[in-house]
Design a protein around this motif. Structure first.
Motif, short mmCIF file in Angstrom:
data_model
loop_
_atom_site.label_atom_id
_atom_site.label_comp_id
_atom_site.label_asym_id
_atom_site.label_seq_id
_atom_site.Cartn_x
_atom_site.Cartn_y
_atom_site.Cartn_z
N UNK A 1 0.80 -1.23 0.00
CA UNK A 1 0.00 0.00 0.00
C UNK A 1 0.83 1.28 0.00
N UNK A 2 2.13 1.16 0.10
CA UNK A 2 2.96 2.36 0.22
C UNK A 2 2.96 3.16 -1.08
N UNK A 3 3.37 4.41 -0.97
CA UNK A 3 3.47 5.27 -2.15
C UNK A 3 4.49 4.72 -3.12
N UNK A 4 5.59 4.16 -2.59
CA UNK A 4 6.60 3.57 -3.45
C UNK A 4 6.03 2.38 -4.23
N UNK A 5 5.22 1.55 -3.56
CA UNK A 5 4.59 0.43 -4.26
C UNK A 5 3.67 0.91 -5.36
N UNK A 6 2.95 1.99 -5.10
CA UNK A 6 2.04 2.52 -6.12
C UNK A 6 2.81 3.09 -7.31
N UNK A 7 3.94 3.73 -7.03
CA UNK A 7 4.76 4.25 -8.13
C UNK A 7 5.30 3.10 -8.99
N UNK A 8 5.73 2.03 -8.33
CA UNK A 8 6.21 0.87 -9.08
C UNK A 8 5.09 0.25 -9.91
N UNK A 9 3.90 0.14 -9.32
CA UNK A 9 2.77 -0.47 -10.02
C UNK A 9 2.43 0.27 -11.31
N UNK A 10 2.59 1.57 -11.30
CA UNK A 10 2.28 2.37 -12.49
C UNK A 10 3.23 2.06 -13.64
N UNK A 11 4.38 1.46 -13.35
CA UNK A 11 5.36 1.15 -14.39
C UNK A 11 5.22 -0.26 -14.93
N UNK A 12 4.43 -1.10 -14.25
CA UNK A 12 4.31 -2.49 -14.69
C UNK A 12 2.87 -2.76 -15.14
N UNK A 13 2.30 -3.91 -14.73
CA UNK A 13 1.00 -4.29 -15.27
C UNK A 13 -0.12 -4.31 -14.24
N UNK B 1 -6.10 4.16 -6.34
CA UNK B 1 -6.12 3.60 -7.69
C UNK B 1 -6.05 4.73 -8.72
N UNK B 2 -6.78 5.80 -8.47
CA UNK B 2 -6.74 6.94 -9.38
C UNK B 2 -5.33 7.51 -9.47
N UNK B 3 -4.63 7.52 -8.34
CA UNK B 3 -3.25 8.02 -8.34
C UNK B 3 -2.36 7.14 -9.20
N UNK B 4 -2.51 5.81 -9.07
CA UNK B 4 -1.70 4.89 -9.89
C UNK B 4 -2.00 5.11 -11.37
N UNK B 5 -3.27 5.27 -11.71
CA UNK B 5 -3.64 5.51 -13.11
C UNK B 5 -3.04 6.80 -13.63
N UNK B 6 -3.06 7.85 -12.80
CA UNK B 6 -2.46 9.11 -13.21
C UNK B 6 -0.96 8.94 -13.48
N UNK B 7 -0.31 8.19 -12.61
CA UNK B 7 1.12 7.95 -12.79
C UNK B 7 1.41 7.13 -14.04
N UNK B 8 0.48 6.23 -14.39
CA UNK B 8 0.67 5.37 -15.56
C UNK B 8 0.42 6.12 -16.86
N UNK B 9 -0.30 7.22 -16.81
CA UNK B 9 -0.54 8.02 -18.01
C UNK B 9 -1.32 7.26 -19.07
N UNK B 10 -0.79 7.21 -20.28
CA UNK B 10 -1.48 6.57 -21.40
C UNK B 10 -1.66 5.07 -21.19
N UNK B 11 -0.91 4.47 -20.27
CA UNK B 11 -1.00 3.03 -20.01
C UNK B 11 -2.06 2.69 -18.96
N UNK B 12 -2.75 3.68 -18.43
CA UNK B 12 -3.67 3.45 -17.31
C UNK B 12 -4.69 2.35 -17.60
#
Length: 297
Positions: free
Chosen positions: A180-192, A222-233
């Protein structure tokens, strides 16, 4: 909504994890009931005190999921989750690629950083280096799965012109980040995908993971992760353990549970992870069948 069945977790030392049923038998029932995935977690060498106070036994998830793959055709196979710092990233890559290839592309690598210090000490891994080790793995797993030669330099390894064959079936194998950490969410936005943990506040403190107190809070994350993922959301999956209570009897309070699952779907959850408590194999089969008939149809 897709549903993952998490094999029942068993605390203590008085019984054996597989008293609830052999993995191959349970996997067949899970697939026939309409579930979309089967999940296993891992703790290779936990402390006995931890097991006695809420911790749980595990199998090697890669071996267990291989047994499940051999007797099924459709369900996905998820590590929920594999602790990345416990393994050299190339051994992790090989295990994942082997399972994906042998299951004809049904593997999902759910990963986490880990929190159980006793286990880190037992495996000879520096607890304070765990985040570096995870980031190294995220960098080199796709390169290993590419099947092409590559160079790599990490904290504890050097590879010159290394190559792994055969390639996995999927390109790439989906990686879902747990935590649940912010770091985990940032990583999630880069993968799948992201696997937030719906755990009680006291457990969150133990696992060093922020507590998610409501579906609304989950939706914001979840919205934050999607924002970080950009076009890949739109390509990301979000797998959440069911946050409701009293799922011991899947055919009771069905509308309440349906509503709770609908709330998760409304904030972006695409997979719900459910499971029963430990029980006799025949009872587990009844639980799996009842849940499948009620929610997976």
């Amino acid at each position: 909504m897709k549903f993952t069945f998490n094999y029942p977790e068993l605390s203590g030392l008085e019984r054996d994890l597989l008293d609830s049923g052999e993995i191959s038998d349970v996997a067949v029932e899970v697939e026939q009931a309409g579930f979309d995935a089967l999940a296993l977690t891992e703790h290779p060498i936990p402390g006995a005190n931890w097991l006695a106070h809420g911790g749980h036994q595990t199998l090697d998830p890669f071996v267990g999921l291989a047994f499940a793959a051999a007797v099924t055709e459709r369900i996905r196979l998820l590590t929920h989750l594999s602790v990345v710092p416990y393994r050299n990233p190339f051994l992790l890559a090989k295990s994942a690629a082997t399972l994906d290839r042998c299951s004809q592309g049904r593997f999902i690598l759910g990963i986490g950083t880990g929190y159980h210090k006793t286990e880190f000490f037992a495996l000879g891994v520096d607890f304070d280096e765990r985040n570096v080790l995870v980031d190294e793995a995220l960098e080199y797993l796709p390169k290993a799965w590419s099947g092409e030669p590559f160079d790599a330099q990490g904290l504890r390894f050097t590879a010159k012109g290394g190559v792994q064959r055969p390639r996995p079936t999927q390109n790439p194998i989906p990686i879902w980040i747990g935590g649940n950490s912010k770091l985990s969410r940032r990583r999630a936005a880069r993968v799948q995908g992201w696997m937030p943990m719906g755990i009680p506040e006291e457990v969150a403190r133990t696992t060093r993971s922020p507590h998610i107190g409501s579906v609304a809070q989950l939706g914001e994350m979840i919205a934050e992760v999607k924002d970080l993922a950009g076009d890949r959301a739109g390509e990301l999956d979000f797998s959440m353990s069911y946050m409701g209570d009293d799922l011991e009897h899947p055919t009771k309070d069905v509308e309440r549970h349906r509503e709770a699952i609908g709330e998760l779907e409304a904030v972006g959850v695409t997979w719900v992870n459910v499971g029963s408590g430990p029980m006799a194999p025949a009872q587990l089969v009844e639980w799996v069948q009842a849940f499948g008939e009620t929610y997976c149809g």
